[in-house]
Every structure is written in C-alpha cells, then in structure tokens.
Design an enzyme around this catalytic site. Structure first.
Site, PDB file in Angstrom:
ATOM      1  CD  GLU A 218       1.331  53.613  32.452  1.00 18.79           C
ATOM      2  OE1 GLU A 218       2.101  52.656  32.644  1.00 18.79           O
ATOM      3  OE2 GLU A 218       1.315  54.624  33.178  1.00 18.79           O
ATOM      4  CB  CYS A 252       2.264  45.239  30.490  1.00 17.26           C
ATOM      5  SG  CYS A 252       1.742  45.760  32.124  1.00 17.26           S
TER       6      CYS A 252
END
Ligand code: NAD
Length: 476
Positions: A218, A252
């Site tokens: 991720e 993110c």
C-alpha cells in the site's frame, strides 16, 4: 542490527506458526473473538491512543484521530465481523462435462495463510496497523505488527495494549528503527502487508522476494484532481481544502496537485482558499490543525516551496489568521498553493505528503489526461464536475488505484470497496471481500469419482483408439 534481535523476531514467527499449525482447523468464533478483542482495545484506549498520537506529531486533533484512527477502525472491525461467515464459505466450481454426471466435484476453499507481517507507517499509525489486522484475523491468520519509529509513543502504547489482550502467539507488536523494520521484512512470513512510501516498498518487496513471501504493498504517489469544465468551484474548493488540510496533508490519498481549466484558475484557487478560511480561522493556535510529523519532513516541505519559488512559481500562503509562522516551533505549515509550476520543480516530481498544493492548467482536458498518463500510476484520482461524458473520458483514459468523483479521499472510507494502488502506487488491496481473499489462500479441491476417469478418457497407457477419440473431442 544485533543478531539477537533478528533471532528474537524469527523465534516469535516460529512460535506463531507452530501455534497456528497446531490449532487448525480453528472455528470461526476464534476469529470473531480476536476481532472483538482488537475492537475492545480501541474502544477502551481510544483516548489514550489519541493523546499519544498528538504527542508524537507535536499536535494532532484528538477529534480527527478519533475519526480517522479509532472509530473508523472499530467500524471496519464490525464490518469484518458481519461478513466473515459469508466470506469464509467455500465455493462450488464447475467440472467439465461429463465429469459432473460421473460424480466428480470441484470446490474452492478460502483458508488462512498462517502468520502475516504488518509493516505500518506513521501518518495513521493506529488505523494502518489495526485496519489490516481486522482482515488478517477475519481470514484466520496470526499477526506480527511493526509500527513506525516516527510515532514512538503510539507504537509503544500499541505494543503494551496488544500484549495485554493477546497471547504473543496470536498477535504481537514489535518496535524499533529502520534496521528492525528491514529485519522484519526479511522474515519468512506467509504474507506481508506493507503500507508506506514507494521507495521503501521497493526494498520491502526485494527482501520478501528472498523467501518468496507474497506481499500487499500500500504505497503512495501523486494523486491528481481533475476539475472539469463547469465544475462547481465553491464546492470543489471546500472539499479539496478539507482533504488537503486533514492531517496537514500527510495522507497517502491527499490531493497532490490540481489540474484546472485555464479560465477557472483564479476561481479555483480562491475557492480552495475560502475552504481553508472557513474551516481554520487560525492554524498555529488551533488544535484542529495537525503539525508536520518531524523536523526532517518539515524541512523537506519548505524545500519544495523554495525550490518552486526559485524556479518561477507563484507562491500563495493561505494564512487565515495572519499568524507569524516564522516565530513558531510547532512545525505547523499553512497551506501553500503553487501556481505556474513546471516539471523541473521537485514539487512536481515527488509525492508532496504535506500542505503544499501545485496548480496546473489545461486548455482541453486531454492535456491533463496525457500528463497523468505520462507519470506513475497514482494511488487516487479525483474528478469534479457534472458532465458525465467528460467524467467517463477521464476515468476510461487514465489508470489509478481508486477514484472519488466530486470529492477527494473518500473512496478509502467505503468498507466494501477494495483499497489499493497499481504499479508504483501499490499492489494488492484490502477492505471489502478482496481484503479477506488477499489474506487467504484460495485452495482448489477436486474430488475424483469412483469410476476410472483416466481410463475412460483415454489418458491411461497403452494409448489407443480411446486416446485418439479424446484428443479429437478436445480439439474441436
Ligand atoms: P516509510 O516507507 O518511510 O515507512 C513505512 C514503514 O516502513 C515504517 O514502519 C518503517 O519503519 C518501515 N521501514 C523503513 N525502512 C525500511 C526498510 N529498509 N525495510 C523495511 N521497512 C522499512 O513511510 P512513511 O514515511 O512512514 O509513510 C509515508 C508514506 O506512506 C507516503 O508515501 C504515503 O503515501 C504512504 N502511505 C500509503 C498508504 C496506503 O494505504 N497506500 C497509507 C498511508 C501512507
């Protein structure tokens, strides 16, 4: 790193794997109990964890932390509890004609993989440790978690709380710096989930490859915002400001840069500014606004701005309370909008991960599509506008991990949608049934009927007429 630390980690992994093997098959209630204990830990110690996160950041709103790290993760645990029975069911699959008539059976079973390593970053330290954990447990695995060294207090507290609620053979938190993280990534896990930067992700995958450990990565990237022609600028500005200012842009999925129609640039910049003013009348003296996590990160962000300024960008500091940031050591940074950006600026080359927002303009939306396609595939992509033709053009001509339409970041909060990147922004995903499957082994089980299928099918020597007939049939 001291060899004995590596030996300790290896021993812990072996202990977990031995317990896992001995306990199989475990009833689903054991999984449910683990998820419930993880949820109870978060519910009972949520405020304490929020205080630790705030201390680690310098300042981080306890309200924000409760939403992003505690309540959101408890909710995800509840979602896993609700669905794990359904997710775990084995599936009947078809067998080729006429095997079914002869009594052959095919099924797919979702089985636990074993011991899963979870390597987490600092930006949502609790969510990104306990979120994957919920699905790692849902799939029947054990877990070793290595949180970030940048959020030391939170990581220590998580280790303490997990040790109280879990046998170390079920779940354990190990702490330490990059050397421990590297040693952790070298362990022969049954699966490794890494959340963090693309650069570290590369190292993690390399380390995991030595033992052929499957990975979920991720990662990050530069998530663009497309402002369509005729988008509602005020609404877009507010929503972009919310997504960019939350956690001071250290997300993110934060909108990394805006791509706006040339004629709307002024209006879009003004709308983002207005959004910031409405939510944050002040920044320095405002608990709602997070600090940048470390001096190094703070200097990097200031460096992005000065590099852009030197190379000709217009720099707009959004400072609603006209506060003096220069005299503060709180590591708070106002949203800094960059106009007239060019590709040679560092702000257009690396993931920003902070409150800096470059704005690019286009004459035709195809230019923006081409630009995005010429760069690394981003983790998120955002489109604002009501023109469905334009929206579909943007979506069908680009590739990204996920998309939110008419807002930013929100797709990650949909529990039933898989969350992940693509290529440099990641591989694999969790959330939704996909997360359960990511942490499961899909094991094919075929049951042969009593009758001698090999002979009947002509697969059994001595080959002859039955073989020729079978081949002819297959080649039809
Ligand atoms: P990072 O890559 O520096 O660190 C993440 C983790 O990796 C930490 O636990 C650290 O201890 C560990 N680590 C450091 N060096 C290592 C090594 N050599 N081998 C193995 N592990 C090592 O990331 P960060 O600064 O903590 O987080 C910011 C990054 O994370 C941003 O790029 C952001 O986009 C990304 N991120 C992605 C997601 C997502 O879900 N896709 C979520 C949050 C953050």
């Amino acid at each position: 790193m001291a060899d004995n630390r590596k030996a300790e980690l290896t021993a812990l992994l072996e202990k977990q794997r031995a317990a896992f093997t001995a306990a199989r098959p475990e009833p689903l209630d054991v999984r449910r109990d683990r998820i419930e204990r993880a949820m109870a830990l978060l519910k009972e110690h949520g405020e304490e964890l929020c205080r630790a996160m705030s201390a680690d950041f310098g300042n981080r709103s306890p309200h924000q932390s409760m939403i992003t790290d505690i309540a959101g993760t408890v909710g995800f645990g509840r979602y896993c509890l609700k669905h794990l029975g359904q997710w775990s069911k084995s599936e009947k699959r078809k067998v080729q004609f006429p095997l079914g008539l002869l009594g052959a059976k095919a099924e797919l079973r979702y089985e636990p993989k074993g011991v899963i390593g979870i390597l987490a970053p600092w930006n949502f330290p609790v969510n990104l440790s306990f979120g994957p954990l919920m699905q790692v447990f849902a799939a029947g695995n054990r877990a070793m978690i290595k949180p970030s060294e940048f959020t030391e207090r939170t990581s220590e507290l998580m280790a303490e709380l997990v040790a109280k609620r879990f046998d170390e053979a079920e779940c354990a938190v190990v702490n330490g710096g990059p050397e421990v993280a590297h040693a952790f990534s070298e362990l022969p896990f049954d699966h490794l989930v890494f959340t963090g930067s693309t650069a570290t992700g590369r190292k993690v995958m390399e380390a995991a490859a030595k033992n052929l450990v499957p990975v979920t990565l991720e990662l990050g990237g530069k998530s663009p915002v497309f402002l369509g022609k005729n988008a509602d600028l005020k609404k877009a500005g507010e929503r972009i400001a919310l997504g960019k200012m939350m956690n001071a842009g250290q997300i993110c999925l934060a909108p990394d840069y805006l791509y706006v129609p040339e004629e709307d640039e002024e209006g879009a910049v003004a709308a983002v500014q207005l959004g910031v003013h409405e939510m944050y009348p002040k920044l320095l003296d405002n608990e709602d606004y997070a600090s940048v996590v470390s001096d190094r990160h703070f200097d990097r962000l200031k460096g992005l701005v000065s590099d852009a300024r030197e190379k000709g960008a217009e720099v707009i500091e959004v400072n609603p309370g006209e506060e003096d940031f220069g005299s503060s050591n709180a590591r708070k940074m106002p949203l800094t909008i960059l106009r007239n950006v060019t590709d040679d600026m560092a702000a257009m080359q690396e993931e920003i991960f902070g409150p800096v927002l470059p704005v690019k303009t286009y004459k035709a939306i195809d230019e923006a599509i081409e630009y995005v396609n010429a760069h690394d595939r981003p983790l998120g992509l955002y489109y604002f506008g009501e023109d469905s033709g334009e929206r579909e053009k943007v979506l069908t001509k680009t590739i990204s991990g996920g998309v939110t339409v008419n807002d930013v970041v929100f797709h990650v909060s949909m529990e039933d949608l898989p969350f992940g990147g693509v290529g440099p922004s990641g591989m694999g995903s969790y959330h939704g049934i996909e997360g359960f499957r990511e942490f499961s082994h899909a094991r094919s089980v075929y049951t042969q009927p009593k009758i001698d299928i090999a002979k009947l099918g002509g697969f059994k020597p001595p080959y002859g007429a039955a073989t020729a007939k079978a081949i002819k049939g297959m080649m039809k």
